[in-house]
Design an enzyme around this catalytic site. Structure first.
Site, PDB file in Angstrom:
ATOM      1  CB  ILE A   1      -1.047  -0.015   1.290  1.00  0.00           C
ATOM      2  CG1 ILE A   1      -0.195  -0.238   2.572  1.00  0.00           C
ATOM      3  CG2 ILE A   1      -2.087  -0.793   1.003  1.00  0.00           C
ATOM      4  CD1 ILE A   1      -1.034  -0.079   3.695  1.00  0.00           C
ATOM      5  N   GLY A   2       2.232   0.990   0.216  1.00  0.00           N
ATOM      6  CA  GLY A   2       3.108   2.273   0.278  1.00  0.00           C
ATOM      7  C   GLY A   2       4.206   1.979  -0.197  1.00  0.00           C
ATOM      8  CD  GLU A   3       8.684   1.286  -2.873  1.00  0.00           C
ATOM      9  OE1 GLU A   3       8.407   0.127  -3.621  1.00  0.00           O
ATOM     10  OE2 GLU A   3       9.738   1.243  -2.227  1.00  0.00           O
TER      11      GLU A   3
ATOM     12  CE1 TYR B   1      14.964   7.907   4.876  1.00  0.00           C
ATOM     13  CE2 TYR B   1      12.464   8.680   5.022  1.00  0.00           C
ATOM     14  CZ  TYR B   1      13.746   8.961   4.868  1.00  0.00           C
ATOM     15  OH  TYR B   1      14.254  10.298   4.495  1.00  0.00           O
TER      16      TYR B   1
ATOM     17  CD  GLN C   1       9.726  -2.663  -0.353  1.00  0.00           C
ATOM     18  OE1 GLN C   1      10.360  -2.832   0.894  1.00  0.00           O
ATOM     19  NE2 GLN C   1      10.349  -2.786  -1.353  1.00  0.00           N
TER      20      GLN C   1
ATOM     21  CE  LYS D   1       7.768   3.906   7.157  1.00  0.00           C
ATOM     22  NZ  LYS D   1       7.767   5.231   7.693  1.00  0.00           N
TER      23      LYS D   1
ATOM     24  CG  ASP E   1       7.985  14.426   5.186  1.00  0.00           C
ATOM     25  OD1 ASP E   1       7.749  15.299   4.473  1.00  0.00           O
ATOM     26  OD2 ASP E   1       8.142  13.113   4.933  1.00  0.00           O
TER      27      ASP E   1
HETATM   28  N1  ATP Z   1      -0.729   2.367   9.044  1.00  0.00           N
HETATM   29  C1  ATP Z   1      -0.832   2.579   7.676  1.00  0.00           C
HETATM   30  N2  ATP Z   1      -1.989   2.493   7.285  1.00  0.00           N
HETATM   31  C2  ATP Z   1      -2.195   2.210   6.027  1.00  0.00           C
HETATM   32  N3  ATP Z   1      -1.474   3.019   5.106  1.00  0.00           N
HETATM   33  C3  ATP Z   1       0.012   3.081   5.440  1.00  0.00           C
HETATM   34  C4  ATP Z   1       0.141   3.113   6.890  1.00  0.00           C
HETATM   35  N4  ATP Z   1       1.567   3.636   7.037  1.00  0.00           N
HETATM   36  C5  ATP Z   1       1.728   4.003   5.882  1.00  0.00           C
HETATM   37  N5  ATP Z   1       0.703   3.976   4.884  1.00  0.00           N
HETATM   38  C6  ATP Z   1       0.775   4.229   3.581  1.00  0.00           C
HETATM   39  O1  ATP Z   1       2.221   3.804   2.855  1.00  0.00           O
HETATM   40  C7  ATP Z   1       2.661   5.351   2.602  1.00  0.00           C
HETATM   41  C8  ATP Z   1       4.015   5.509   2.875  1.00  0.00           C
HETATM   42  O2  ATP Z   1       4.222   5.545   4.488  1.00  0.00           O
HETATM   43  P1  ATP Z   1       5.587   6.357   5.189  1.00  0.00           P
HETATM   44  O3  ATP Z   1       4.955   7.657   4.581  1.00  0.00           O
HETATM   45  O4  ATP Z   1       5.266   5.725   6.645  1.00  0.00           O
HETATM   46  O5  ATP Z   1       6.821   5.633   4.567  1.00  0.00           O
HETATM   47  P2  ATP Z   1       7.978   6.307   4.171  1.00  0.00           P
HETATM   48  O6  ATP Z   1       8.846   5.499   3.671  1.00  0.00           O
HETATM   49  O7  ATP Z   1       8.349   7.241   5.262  1.00  0.00           O
HETATM   50  O8  ATP Z   1       7.247   7.510   2.953  1.00  0.00           O
HETATM   51  P3  ATP Z   1       7.734   8.781   2.581  1.00  0.00           P
HETATM   52  O9  ATP Z   1       9.072   8.737   1.574  1.00  0.00           O
HETATM   53  O10 ATP Z   1       6.783   9.171   1.345  1.00  0.00           O
HETATM   54  O11 ATP Z   1       8.040   9.702   3.648  1.00  0.00           O
HETATM   55  C9  ATP Z   1       1.720   6.434   3.216  1.00  0.00           C
HETATM   56  O12 ATP Z   1       1.691   7.386   2.475  1.00  0.00           O
HETATM   57  C10 ATP Z   1       0.648   5.618   3.282  1.00  0.00           C
HETATM   58  O13 ATP Z   1      -0.351   5.636   1.966  1.00  0.00           O
END
Ligand code: ATP
Length: 522
Positions: free
Chosen positions: A31-33, A36, A38, A54, A163
């Site tokens: 659901i996210g990438e 840092y 997936q 995460k 952020d």
């Molecule tokens: N608890 C959660 N429930 C549902 N979706 C989530 C959750 N945590 C993160 N996501 C999804 O995953 C995406 C990326 O998560 P997150 O921002 O924590 O990761 P990141 O690696 O720090 O990303 P970025 O580089 O964008 O800052 C979020 O934008 C969201 O869509």
């Protein structure tokens, strides 16, 4: 601490941090990438609970466990609030890593580490990107108030998020909004004298002081980002989409005017001020550009997008702003409609797929031009029947949780530069009732527990309030119906005159002179 053997589940033990294997969860879908790692939607095998996993990226082995993850875990362990995403547990994947043939690769012990979070159905960017999506004024107030409440809690607990952006604001189908992604967050204290990095906050949401090179800053940096989100929610698209840092500053100056020693005492001492100082002063145009926003929204936005961080409104004072206490009042989160899950990652993916499909269809058309316009189009196999899905942007009331969170139904649309604003609310309730339910002022930034909001319990829109039923608005609401009325083509284009009444109308003078909040951290 007992560590699960590879493939074994620690079903008997209550989960203690880091003790369980990721095998306790079944990954359902990515659901996210992020930068840092997936993010996956997953189901805990024992309980059936849906969570988000995460994965902490460990690409750079030499540097060990990433500092961003250490910070995020440390900070999240101390934050407990309804508007801050809850970190439930840390789990590990069994190492050693398997090689391409599936055999353990003896040289590489790269067991992964995952953070287990409560699952949230949407992020704000994904939700807003749904075709036909329009947030109502009570809905925007509801999200904004939750965002500010969560952020106020962080600031009171001396945490800077650093952020704030739509994809880091997660929303569940109960209408709750939670701050997520504390990977860039850090603790601060008002007597902190050290330098902080200014390479934080996603460019479009980054405040002028960081772009000018400040290394001493405080919670005001988050409040600038909140202002950008607020305007984006009302305007329908990002308001300051710079391509690089100099362009970002230019966009800020064009909207907010150029900083000088009068409107921002001390600005000329910020490291890169002279590099970026515009050759001629530019007038602040915020009120002109967003003149169609209602008066209270504009007043609040002015105070959030104040150039001088020491004069920028704090989260606490923003919660006290007239905007949240005048009709239409923020709606009750629970009254918000339920949508199929939408995360930015998925809406982007869906858009890519759509683009590919369109290109393939175009190519096919060129190769096999239809001889006659009246011939029926070729039926695509494998296409879902349109009637089995709710209409784009339509809520799926009464859907069971498994369906609401279903992985395979995501809508997306190309969000090209020509995509004008389409999701901000339409004309509002002209009858601006005043909510007398206000307590005194209180709180402020200090150490200690999270203080009460100054005005007592938040008001919710009562019956007859426009739009409490969802983005399409209730009968007679006036929200979410009618044609788009904001200027197309970016906030700096010609401002359209005569596009409808001011949402609130009213003529009350501003009630509060807010105190300067951030002087101590500058
Ligand atoms: N608890 C959660 N429930 C549902 N979706 C989530 C959750 N945590 C993160 N996501 C999804 O995953 C995406 C990326 O998560 P997150 O921002 O924590 O990761 P990141 O690696 O720090 O990303 P970025 O580089 O964008 O800052 C979020 O934008 C969201 O869509």
């Amino acid at each position: 601490m007992a560590v699960a053997a590879p493939g074994q589940l620690n079903l008997e033990e209550p989960p203690s941090w880091g003790s369980r294997s990721v095998d306790c969860f079944e990954k359902l879908e990515q659901i996210g990438e992020g930068t840092y790692g997936q993010v996956y939607m997953a189901r805990e095998i024992k309980t059936g609970e849906i969570v988000a996993l995460k994965k902490i990226r460990m690409d750079n082995e030499r540097e060990g466990f990433p500092i961003t993850a250490i910070r995020e875990i440390k900070i999240l362990k101390k934050l407990h609030h309804d508007n801050v995403l809850q970190l439930k547990e840390i789990v590990t994947s069994p190492g050693p890593e398997k090689d391409e043939q599936g055999k353990p690769d003896g040289n590489k012990y790269k067991g992964s580490i995952y953070m287990v979070f409560e699952y949230m159905d949407h992020d704000l960017t994904g939700l807003a990107d749904r075709p036909g999506m329009r947030f109502t004024v009570p809905q925007i107030k509801c999200y904004m108030r939750q965002l500010l409440t969560g952020l106020h809690y962080c600031h009171v607990n001396q945490v800077l998020h650093r952020d704030i952006k739509g994809s880091n604001l997660l929303i569940d189908n109960e209408g709750n909004l939670k701050l997520a992604d504390f990977g860039l967050a850090r603790s601060f204290s008002s007597d902190h004298n050290g330098n902080l990095t200014n390479r934080v906050i996603t460019l479009w949401y980054r405040p002028p002081e960081l772009l000018l090179g400040a290394t001493k800053y405080g919670p005001a940096v988050d409040m600038w980002s909140v202002g950008c989100i607020f305007a984006e929610l009302l305007y329908g698209k990002p308001i300051l989409p710079g391509k690089n840092e100099p362009e970002q500053l230019t966009k800020i100056f064009e909207l907010c005017g150029t900083p000088d020693e009068v409107n921002w005492p001390g600005v000329s001492k910020i490291p890169w001020y002279n590099n970026f100082k515009p050759s001629r002063p530019i007038k602040r145009r915020l009120r002109e550009v967003f003149k169609l926003f209602d008066r209270h929204a504009l007043e609040l936005l002015e105070r959030m997008l104040t150039l001088d961080p020491s004069q920028r409104i704090s989260a606490k004072d923003a919660l006290d702003a007239e905007y949240f206490w005048n009709d239409p009042l923020p709606c009750d989160p629970k009254s918000l409609p339920k949508y199929e899950s939408s995360h930015e990652f998925q809406t982007k993916k869906k858009r890519q797929q759509l683009r590919q499909q369109e290109e393939t269809a175009k190519r096919q058309k060129i190769q096999h031009p239809q001889p006659h316009a009246r011939l029926p189009p070729i039926q695509q196999t494998g296409q879902p029947h349109p009637q089995i899905r709710p209409g784009p942007g339509q809520p799926i009331h009464n859907a069971p949780p498994s369906m609401a969170a279903g992985p395979s139904h995501h809508y997306g649309k190309p969000r090209g530069p020509s995509g004008g604003p389409s999701r901000y609310p339409q004309g509002g309730n002209p009858s601006g009732g005043y909510n007398p339910n206000r307590g005194g002022q209180g709180g402020g930034y200090g150490s200690g527990p999270y203080p009460q909001q100054g005005r007592g319990p938040p008001p919710y829109g009562g019956s007859g309030m426009p739009g409490t039923g969802g983005p399409r608005g209730g009968s007679g609401s006036g929200y979410g119906v009618g044609a788009t009325s904001y200027p197309q083509g970016g906030p700096y284009g010609a401002s359209g005159a005569g596009r409808g009444p001011n949402m609130m109308g009213g003529n009350r003078s501003q009630q509060h002179q807010h105190q300067q909040q951030y002087g101590g951290w500058q």
